[in-house]
Structure formats: C-alpha cells, structure tokens
Design a protein around this motif. Structure first.
Motif, short mmCIF file in Angstrom:
data_model
loop_
_atom_site.label_atom_id
_atom_site.label_comp_id
_atom_site.label_asym_id
_atom_site.label_seq_id
_atom_site.Cartn_x
_atom_site.Cartn_y
_atom_site.Cartn_z
N LYS A 9 0.79 -1.22 0.00
CA LYS A 9 0.00 0.00 0.00
C LYS A 9 0.83 1.28 0.00
CE LYS A 9 -3.94 -2.20 2.34
NZ LYS A 9 -4.85 -2.15 3.52
N ILE A 10 1.86 1.32 0.84
CA ILE A 10 2.61 2.57 0.98
C ILE A 10 3.57 2.79 -0.18
CG2 ILE A 10 4.25 3.85 2.42
CD1 ILE A 10 3.01 2.48 4.84
N ALA A 11 4.37 1.77 -0.51
CA ALA A 11 5.34 1.92 -1.60
C ALA A 11 4.67 2.30 -2.92
CB ALA A 11 6.16 0.63 -1.75
N PRO A 12 3.54 1.69 -3.30
CA PRO A 12 2.90 2.07 -4.57
C PRO A 12 2.47 3.53 -4.62
CG PRO A 12 2.08 -0.06 -3.85
CD PRO A 12 2.89 0.48 -2.72
N ILE A 13 2.28 4.15 -3.47
CA ILE A 13 1.96 5.58 -3.45
C ILE A 13 3.24 6.41 -3.39
CG2 ILE A 13 0.86 7.42 -2.11
CD1 ILE A 13 -1.19 5.36 -1.15
N HIS A 14 4.17 5.98 -2.56
CA HIS A 14 5.38 6.76 -2.31
C HIS A 14 6.24 6.92 -3.55
CE1 HIS A 14 8.43 8.63 0.14
NE2 HIS A 14 9.34 7.77 -0.26
N TYR A 15 6.38 5.86 -4.34
CA TYR A 15 7.30 5.91 -5.48
C TYR A 15 6.61 6.16 -6.81
CZ TYR A 15 10.62 4.08 -2.12
OH TYR A 15 11.43 3.92 -1.03
N ASN A 16 5.30 6.13 -6.83
CA ASN A 16 4.56 6.33 -8.07
C ASN A 16 4.41 7.83 -8.34
OD1 ASN A 16 2.97 6.09 -10.31
ND2 ASN A 16 1.22 5.16 -9.27
N GLN A 17 4.86 8.28 -9.51
CA GLN A 17 4.75 9.69 -9.87
C GLN A 17 3.51 9.98 -10.71
OE1 GLN A 17 6.90 11.49 -8.20
NE2 GLN A 17 7.76 9.54 -7.54
N GLY A 18 2.85 8.93 -11.17
CA GLY A 18 1.64 9.10 -11.95
C GLY A 18 1.91 9.59 -13.37
N PHE A 51 2.49 11.79 -16.44
CA PHE A 51 2.98 13.17 -16.60
C PHE A 51 3.41 13.80 -15.27
CE2 PHE A 51 -0.28 12.45 -19.90
CZ PHE A 51 0.53 12.47 -21.02
N GLY A 52 3.70 12.94 -14.25
CA GLY A 52 4.17 13.46 -12.97
C GLY A 52 3.10 14.12 -12.12
N VAL A 53 1.82 13.90 -12.47
CA VAL A 53 0.73 14.57 -11.76
C VAL A 53 0.66 14.13 -10.30
CG1 VAL A 53 -1.77 14.82 -11.63
CG2 VAL A 53 -0.63 14.93 -13.85
N PRO A 66 10.64 10.96 -3.14
CA PRO A 66 10.80 11.57 -4.46
C PRO A 66 9.47 12.01 -5.08
CG PRO A 66 11.03 9.19 -4.62
CD PRO A 66 10.93 9.51 -3.16
N TYR A 67 9.48 13.21 -5.68
CA TYR A 67 8.27 13.82 -6.20
C TYR A 67 8.26 13.95 -7.72
CZ TYR A 67 7.18 15.38 -1.40
OH TYR A 67 6.87 15.44 -0.05
N SER A 68 9.28 13.45 -8.39
CA SER A 68 9.35 13.62 -9.84
C SER A 68 10.25 12.55 -10.43
CB SER A 68 9.91 15.00 -10.19
OG SER A 68 11.28 15.09 -9.81
N PRO A 69 10.19 12.33 -11.75
CA PRO A 69 11.12 11.39 -12.38
C PRO A 69 12.58 11.75 -12.10
CG PRO A 69 9.33 11.89 -13.88
CD PRO A 69 9.16 12.81 -12.70
N ALA A 70 12.91 13.04 -12.07
CA ALA A 70 14.28 13.45 -11.79
C ALA A 70 14.68 13.05 -10.37
CB ALA A 70 14.42 14.96 -11.98
#
Length: 244
Positions: free
Chosen positions: A124-133, A135-137, A159-163
């Motif tokens: 549950k947590i990892a799929p939210i924490h590392y997923n940027q969605g 176009f990074g939304v 992390p909040y973005s692909p970069a």
C-alpha cells in the motif's frame, strides 16, 4: 550464506583499514583475468549494500568478451583503465523496477510469518510513495501535500518527480558500487570507477533499458606497476566534517 541476524562476527579493523586505504583508482591493469569465483563473490557482496526500502534498484552488466569489451572501452572514451582491464562492469540504476521488486520483497521474505507492517508497506505505501503518476501529476500532488503537512510535523520529502527518482535510485546504486570495489580490493584485485563515457552508446551496446541510468562503468583486474598515477591526498577534514 547469510549469517544469523543476531550473531556478529569478530572484526579485524586493521584489515578493513588496509582494504580501504589501499583501494585506489587504477588506470592500467595486467591482462590476468579475474577468477569467476572471485567475481561472483564480489558481485554478491555488492548486492548486500544498504538500499532504499530494500528495493535493490540496480543491475550489473559484466563484460568480459574481448570484442564487446573493446567496443565498451571505446564508448568509455578509450580510457586506459577501460582498455587494459580484463573486466568492465556497467552499474545501472533502475527507476522502473520498484513495483516488481516490491512484490519480490514480499515473496522473498525470509521468515515464516510476514509482519503486517511489512505487508502494508510493500502493498500500500510503496505504490503511493514511489509512483509519480502520468505526466508526474501524482508526484506534484504529493509534493503539495508534503508542503502543507510539513508545516506541522516532519514528513518524507520526495521523491516527487522522475528526476528525483533518478537521484533515489542512483544513491542506492552508488553504495552497491562501493561495496563492489572494496570487495575486489579485499580479494587482491583493483578497480577504477569511470564516469567518462558516452551513455547513449553504452546503453545501446549492452542492451540497457531506456530508463536505466548508467551510474558508472567499473574497470576491474590486477593493477599494473604503473597503474596508479599519483599519490593519494584528501582535503583537511576540518573543512568537511562537522561535529554538532
């Protein structure tokens, strides 16, 4: 074989100091091959490096075939270390394996009972924490939420973005690279971590996935007499180490 988590072996700190202090970036190697069992042990020790959430976001491409090694050396700008080493290892950070590795973390859990907190984290947590969605939304939304929640209490920032995912994966992968180089030195072999290379050509040559990041190419082998170019030195620790 993994030791019991509670059983600590005796450590000879002088031997460890010898490994660390004698490790140098070697620029010329002998043609002597690295024995397969030595290479396998060093790679295993590399994968024991600490890493974020035990998601192990790394891959190692071990190149020993003469023709392929020569082409890889060319992609490494013809550096002496690349041209003379019997083994070249491309160490790759992966930002796109965390979903699969989260599942593997559950499948490979080493104990009979899976703690609920571990199950919750990877499912549950990892799929939210590392997923940027797309176009990074999602990453942008998490960043905004973090800014608000962070006003009242400490929160994980990214992390909040692909970069930022690139940085996340590279940090763990660099730790694995250091383990690899120290393991080689402990076996009596040497290495040279190279950042000077044409990443596009390296990835194409080795078939590295598009989202793989070539963190470094490590040359490995037995050092030649003229393999170390200069005396080692470091800056004054008073400038770099801060005791608070």
């Amino acid at each position: 074989m993994n030791a019991n988590a509670g059983a600590l072996p005796e450590i000879n700190v002088e031997e460890f100091q010898k490994v660390v202090r004698s490790r140098r970036s070697v620029r010329r190697f002998l043609s002597e091959p690295v024995p397969p069992q030595v290479l396998a042990d060093c790679l295993e020790l590399a994968t024991l490096a600490p890493n974020s959430s035990n998601l192990q976001p790394w891959e190692f491409y071990v190149v020993q075939t003469p023709e392929l090694k020569a082409r890889l050396a060319e992609a490494c700008l013809g550096q002496n270390a690349a041209r003379t080493a019997p083994v070249l290892i491309a160490i790759v950070a992966r930002t796109d394996t965390w979903r699969r590795h989260a599942r593997l973390a559950l499948e490979h859990w080493p104990e009979a009972t899976l703690p609920p907190i571990v199950d919750k984290y990877y499912r549950k947590i990892a799929p939210i924490h590392y997923n940027q969605g797309p176009f990074g939304v999602l990453g942008a939304a998490k960043k905004a939420a973090g800014l608000v929640l962070g006003l009242a209490r400490p929160v994980p920032r990214g992390p909040y973005s692909p970069a930022e995912m690139n940085v996340w994966a590279t940090k763990s992968t660099a730790l694995a690279a250091q383990n690899l180089m120290l393991a080689l030195r402990a076996h009596g072999y040497d290495s040279c971590p190279m950042e000077g290379f044409d990443e596009y050509r390296v990835k194409k040559l080795l078939g590295i996935p598009r989202r793989g990041l070539v963190t470094m190419v490590v040359a490995a082998g037995r050092r030649a007499e003229n393999g170390v170019y200069n005396q080692q030195y470091r800056f004054d620790q008073d400038q770099l180490v801060h005791y608070l």
